[in-house]
Design an enzyme around this catalytic site. Sequence first.
Site, PDB file in Angstrom:
ATOM      1  N   GLU A   1       0.804  -1.204  -0.073  1.00  0.00           N
ATOM      2  CA  GLU A   1       0.038  -0.015  -0.243  1.00  0.00           C
ATOM      3  C   GLU A   1       0.850   1.417  -0.036  1.00  0.00           C
ATOM      4  OE1 GLU A   1      -2.660   2.309   3.437  1.00  0.00           O
ATOM      5  OE2 GLU A   1      -2.907  -0.047   3.148  1.00  0.00           O
TER       6      GLU A   1
ATOM      7  N   GLU B   1      -1.953  11.420   4.190  1.00  0.00           N
ATOM      8  CA  GLU B   1      -3.257  11.189   5.312  1.00  0.00           C
ATOM      9  C   GLU B   1      -3.176  12.429   6.192  1.00  0.00           C
ATOM     10  OE1 GLU B   1      -4.012   6.791   6.379  1.00  0.00           O
ATOM     11  OE2 GLU B   1      -1.851   6.893   6.255  1.00  0.00           O
TER      12      GLU B   1
END
Length: 274
Positions: free
Chosen positions: A155, A160
Amino acid sequence: MKRILLMLLAVAAISSCKVTNRSGNRQHIYVQKQGREHKTWKLVWQDEFNQPQLDTSRWTRIPPNNAAWGKHMSSNEACYRLDSGLLYLRGIVNPDTVADPRPFLTGGIWSKGKFAFQYGRIEIRAKLEGAQGAWPAMWMLAEQDKYGKYPKNGEIDIMEHLNHDQLIYQTTHSWYTLELKQDKNPPHGGTAKLDPLAFNTFGISWYPDRIEFQLNGKTTFTYPRVQGVDPSQWPYDQPFYILIDQQLGGDWVGKVHPEQLPVQMIVDWVRVYQ
């Protein structure tokens, strides 16, 4: 001025066919040609969000799932808006808990099955609104599952953001970091300071031997491919698709404060180069 820019981008995209090999049942997988990693970037795919509706040849609204990030995902129209060349992905208090019992709804898009790429540079220009429990993210997952179920394919978290923070997290996850606990050999993530009230450009430059994370064109953190360790350290040799979503809640970001909603991520454009 924006029309001229779009014309230039279209010309660049047409001229870029020499830099990538396309495959998949819809020719939607772009694999950078070998040996191009030291040459000039060329635009191969983009969305400027100038259409009156989401371009479904490029994107799908993310359906709900059982992961912490996806439990509030929804196709509800109240979570999406396109206006004046901007895409608004919203986290809201659910207005109808009879039809859907979840307390919150969130909007997100992914390019799964419609666009994926291996190696290159992606940039996403966006503005992140803050709220307690808000967790906007831009990230990538494997299109073809070369190595097995998650997290074996890895990933890539381009960005974020949590709550009202003035920083972002940029991270890689894999079997190597999560299951083998090798998150410091090498370090698998970093942070970067930003002005959350402004539009910023988030991105990565992805090479066969490293991933360079960037903010506003400057490299903030690099994750290298390491020799002599477990092979699961580098699952990043396969095509990945893009996810952009305004998440809410979860153990990491904390409890959602509904009085601070709605909250939204405002996306200006997405551009991929190889």
